[in-house]
Design an enzyme around this catalytic site. Sequence first.
Site, mmCIF file in Angstrom:
data_model
loop_
_atom_site.group_PDB
_atom_site.id
_atom_site.type_symbol
_atom_site.label_atom_id
_atom_site.label_comp_id
_atom_site.label_asym_id
_atom_site.label_seq_id
_atom_site.Cartn_x
_atom_site.Cartn_y
_atom_site.Cartn_z
ATOM 1 N NE ARG A 1 -3.935 0.441 1.704
ATOM 2 C CZ ARG A 1 -5.309 0.393 1.854
ATOM 3 N NH1 ARG A 1 -5.540 1.338 3.053
ATOM 4 N NH2 ARG A 1 -6.205 -0.093 1.473
ATOM 5 C CG HIS B 1 -8.057 -0.312 -3.462
ATOM 6 N ND1 HIS B 1 -7.290 -1.126 -2.940
ATOM 7 C CD2 HIS B 1 -8.942 0.195 -2.341
ATOM 8 C CE1 HIS B 1 -7.769 -1.517 -1.682
ATOM 9 N NE2 HIS B 1 -8.580 -0.618 -1.286
ATOM 10 C CD GLN C 1 -13.087 -1.892 -1.835
ATOM 11 O OE1 GLN C 1 -12.214 -1.922 -0.760
ATOM 12 N NE2 GLN C 1 -14.144 -2.275 -1.899
ATOM 13 C CG ASP D 1 -13.902 6.120 -2.233
ATOM 14 O OD1 ASP D 1 -13.928 5.881 -0.538
ATOM 15 O OD2 ASP D 1 -12.809 5.838 -2.506
ATOM 16 C CB CYS E 1 -14.172 1.091 -1.160
ATOM 17 S SG CYS E 1 -13.763 2.631 -0.801
ATOM 18 N NE ARG F 1 -10.565 -5.508 -0.161
ATOM 19 C CZ ARG F 1 -10.030 -4.281 0.220
ATOM 20 N NH1 ARG F 1 -10.506 -3.531 0.801
ATOM 21 N NH2 ARG F 1 -8.647 -4.488 0.199
HETATM 22 N N1 CP Z 1 -11.366 -0.538 1.594
HETATM 23 C C1 CP Z 1 -10.386 -0.405 1.967
HETATM 24 O O1 CP Z 1 -9.138 -0.602 1.380
HETATM 25 O O2 CP Z 1 -10.289 -0.436 3.343
HETATM 26 P P1 CP Z 1 -8.902 -0.089 4.286
HETATM 27 O O3 CP Z 1 -7.963 1.135 3.821
HETATM 28 O O4 CP Z 1 -9.328 -0.361 5.872
HETATM 29 O O5 CP Z 1 -8.036 -1.281 4.027
HETATM 30 N N1 NVA Z 2 -10.166 6.505 -2.079
HETATM 31 C C1 NVA Z 2 -9.897 6.107 -0.665
HETATM 32 C C2 NVA Z 2 -9.980 4.507 -0.615
HETATM 33 C C3 NVA Z 2 -9.930 4.104 0.704
HETATM 34 C C4 NVA Z 2 -9.926 2.610 0.849
HETATM 35 C C5 NVA Z 2 -8.449 6.539 -0.430
HETATM 36 O O1 NVA Z 2 -7.598 6.325 -1.309
HETATM 37 O O2 NVA Z 2 -8.309 7.060 0.567
#
Ligand code: CP
Ligand code: NVA
Length: 307
Positions: free
Chosen positions: A101, A128, A131, A221, A261, A289
């Site tokens: 990440r 992502h 997701q 989102d 998400c 997930r």
């Molecule tokens: N939706 C998602 O990726 O959640 P987190 O940021 O908690 O991993």
């Molecule tokens: N668009 C959001 C998704 C989090 C799971 C972000 O990048 O913060």
Amino acid sequence: MRHVLSLFDLSAEEIRRVLKIGTDLKQHFVEGLRPTSLEQRVLGLLFEKPSMRTRVSFETLIRHAGGSSLFLGSDVGWGTREPIQDFVPIMTSYLDCLVIRAKRHEDVVAAAQYSRCPIINGLTDYSHPCQALADILTVQELLGSLDNAKITYIGDANNVAFSLALVCNRLEVPLTITAPSEYQFDSDTLSLLNSVATGPKTEQTVDPLSGVEGSNIIYTDVWTSMGQEAEAKRRIQDLAEYQVNAELLARAGVGARFLHCLPARRGEEVTADVIDGPASAVIQQAENRLHAQKGLVVWLLNEANQK
Ligand code: CP
Ligand code: NVA
């Protein structure tokens, strides 16, 4: 070596295969069975941003399948303590799979060039993919199949929307993005996303009311993603008309379901009555997930990169 940095890395057939493995493993899980097809495999999680769902689902799925995980935060020194050409080949020579990440997508792309094990994108500013696999699995479960699915994504065309568009284009599911023009995909990005479509292409509209009409899945989102906090005030103003509330949901098809998400900001992109109400399937979506990613890791390690 095969990596999953975005859904450009998976063909439609491969996405269907991942979903099939994930669905079968979910069925086993529901029956109390946890087949150990990843015995002794070690999954690393290198995270530069906070996470709950992604971290816990990956750490859990590898244990279900007989392996183990290592959570690697900032103390390992990625990007600070030593150069990538030392860091990545060494770390990935210890591991069987690495989930990253990252703040910058290009760092994950660069890591893949030096990697000795498959890398999975666990969220970047650009995409992502994990997701989107869970999202489409959830749509399939909610509607029985993807044949009559019609999805509208409302709000910022961000990393989550990018991956949703790719999975929809690959699997021939019609998707409409509705957002103010400056929050839509630019024309180059839309062309890139639509270049993989073999059926309907992703469309964009500024009008949220016509944008949701006839859709059976309404998705949103956060308006302010991780790393964009300084823009939050402006984003709340710019996107105010794009909140998913009872009135907007009523404009969608009868029985339309709501997805997000998560994490969500109640009162911004969605009202509490929608996300906590009967149309919402966000808990099932988050639960998926685990199953979708289990399908992904099993496919990536046991089929795509067979040792
Ligand atoms: N939706 C998602 O990726 O959640 P987190 O940021 O908690 O991993
Ligand atoms: N668009 C959001 C998704 C989090 C799971 C972000 O990048 O913060």
